[in-house]
Design an enzyme around this catalytic site. Sequence first.
Site, PDB file in Angstrom:
ATOM      1  N   LYS A 107       0.815  -1.207   0.000  1.00  0.00           N
ATOM      2  CA  LYS A 107       0.000   0.000   0.000  1.00  0.00           C
ATOM      3  C   LYS A 107       0.857   1.270   0.000  1.00  0.00           C
ATOM      4  O   LYS A 107       0.432   2.315  -0.465  1.00  0.00           O
ATOM      5  CB  LYS A 107      -0.930   0.025   1.216  1.00  0.00           C
ATOM      6  CG  LYS A 107      -1.830  -1.195   1.390  1.00  0.00           C
ATOM      7  CD  LYS A 107      -2.849  -1.338   0.283  1.00  0.00           C
ATOM      8  CE  LYS A 107      -3.991  -2.294   0.621  1.00  0.00           C
ATOM      9  NZ  LYS A 107      -3.601  -3.705   0.702  1.00  0.00           N
TER      10      LYS A 107
HETATM   11  C1  LIG Z   1      -4.352  -4.846   0.316  1.00  0.00           C
HETATM   12  C2  LIG Z   1      -3.581  -6.095   0.264  1.00  0.00           C
HETATM   13  C3  LIG Z   1      -3.874  -7.104  -0.662  1.00  0.00           C
HETATM   14  C4  LIG Z   1      -5.041  -6.992  -1.618  1.00  0.00           C
HETATM   15  O1  LIG Z   1      -4.833  -5.994  -2.585  1.00  0.00           O
HETATM   16  P1  LIG Z   1      -6.091  -5.423  -3.406  1.00  0.00           P
HETATM   17  O2  LIG Z   1      -5.549  -4.281  -4.174  1.00  0.00           O
HETATM   18  O3  LIG Z   1      -7.102  -5.012  -2.383  1.00  0.00           O
HETATM   19  O4  LIG Z   1      -6.583  -6.547  -4.257  1.00  0.00           O
HETATM   20  C5  LIG Z   1      -3.071  -8.221  -0.685  1.00  0.00           C
HETATM   21  N1  LIG Z   1      -2.042  -8.363   0.184  1.00  0.00           N
HETATM   22  C6  LIG Z   1      -1.745  -7.431   1.092  1.00  0.00           C
HETATM   23  C7  LIG Z   1      -0.617  -7.665   2.039  1.00  0.00           C
HETATM   24  C8  LIG Z   1      -2.497  -6.258   1.166  1.00  0.00           C
HETATM   25  O5  LIG Z   1      -2.183  -5.331   2.068  1.00  0.00           O
END
Ligand SMILES: *Cc1c(COP(=O)(O)O)cnc(C)c1O
Length: 495
Positions: free
Chosen positions: A114
Amino acid sequence: MHYISTRDASLRYTAAEAIVQGLSREGGLFLPERIPQLSMDELRALAGMTYEQRAVRVMKPYLDGFTEEELAGFAARAYAVPGKFDHPGVAPLYEYHKKTHFLELWHGPTCAFKDMALQMLPYLLTASLKKTGEEKTACILVATSGDTGKAALEGFRDVERTKILVFYPNGGVSEIQQLQMVTQAGGNVGVCAVEGNFDDAQTGVKAIFSDEALREELAARGYLLSSANSINWGRVLPQIVYYVSAYVDLVKAGRLQLGDPLNVCVPTGNFGNILAGYYAKRMGVPIDKLICASNANNVLTDFLRTGVYDRNRPFHTTISPSMDILISSNLERLLYLLCGSDREVAGYMESLRETGRYQVPEAMLAAIQETFRCGCCDDGRTMNTIGKFYEAGNYLMDTHTAVAATVLMDYRAASGDDTPAVVVSTASPFKFCSSVLTALGEEEQDAGAAIIGQLARRTAVPAPAPLAGLQGREIRFRDVCRKEAMSARVKELLP
Ligand SMILES: *Cc1c(COP(=O)(O)O)cnc(C)c1O
């Protein structure tokens, strides 16, 4: 280039307006009306650039009204400040095998992918506020399944003219994730647990956005609601960059010739990450298959196989909590890209709201299946994969990445397709210490943040500095609220 809404394509917005608003008034998601193209020559040129230079090149054509110098400044502050990312490549590839690489997206300040978008979004948003002549303070509302919350808090902490309020499902995030959030520093931040799961928190935030009376009340007090969830285009856009970057890095390393196909396997929840991969493909990056990996919450696996999206099923709490999602918001953007009809998309979304289900026609399913493959695995197999890769290959991965690694192995075995592949690695294993230690056979575990040191000692892998520093930090936020009380919480934070 303008932005349109998936549910009303007659509305046209500038990039800055789309980023400020986050979500369109009628509930649709913004997307660019065209997809800019990258030629092979441009890809070749990108191979010689740093990550932040690549970010400028990839993002610029989507951002009319932003200058190259402006974007270069944002990229430098987001990705090139010394110490912010603990790897000079920012989004490096780890070569597990000549044909299997891990794209490590967790070298940033909160140790999850993120950060790749949320280090950039505050610059895009504050610049967009100025460009649109908006004088109100932006209040960023976030529903988080664990990682977004911390990454958004860190990205927006003490950013002028912004406030940020994060809601997370009580008991639905890992202990480390919770500690990261409740110890967050900054004068403009708030954190609150919600009684319910992630979908409850996300639905609550969406309801706040569509509450006109609340919007007016807050506007009168000088506030404007905005979103840092992946429903905001400003989140998706910076994520396209690392797919382009990974491809050109493989070319640079001699693992691919320019133009060779590459498969990508993505651990998926809200469909934002994999959607960015799809945009990279549509821009011209030679990505062949995009493999959507799910945990026991396999609503996307069923959809991609049958064309029926049905959220009427039990919700499972798993060891990959950031993927514990039954409503994958960004799928709406893919639906629009494939059918090009706002009315059709609005119909699916209405059906989803009213019955929890919709079905796309054969032709659309076929178009989806041209690119998308899918698979899911339960916690047991996820644990096995962590143990296996660590013992056989000395590579330590987190639970979300392990879901994708498992699904990629399944895909290769079932299809015989051994095209070089990238597994998108979305979090540091140190964010999910307890599950990772269990996978390595360690039943006796230290309590609280001490477990980080335990995993480091067990594996001789150093813990990332931001997590190693958690122990002993003051807890600032202890609130828990009912989901009905979320809008009241927003009003409290914004006097
Ligand atoms: C947010 C997240 C995901 C999922 O990603 P999306 O964009 O919501 O599909 C997968 N793994 C981790 C560690 C995340 O933080």
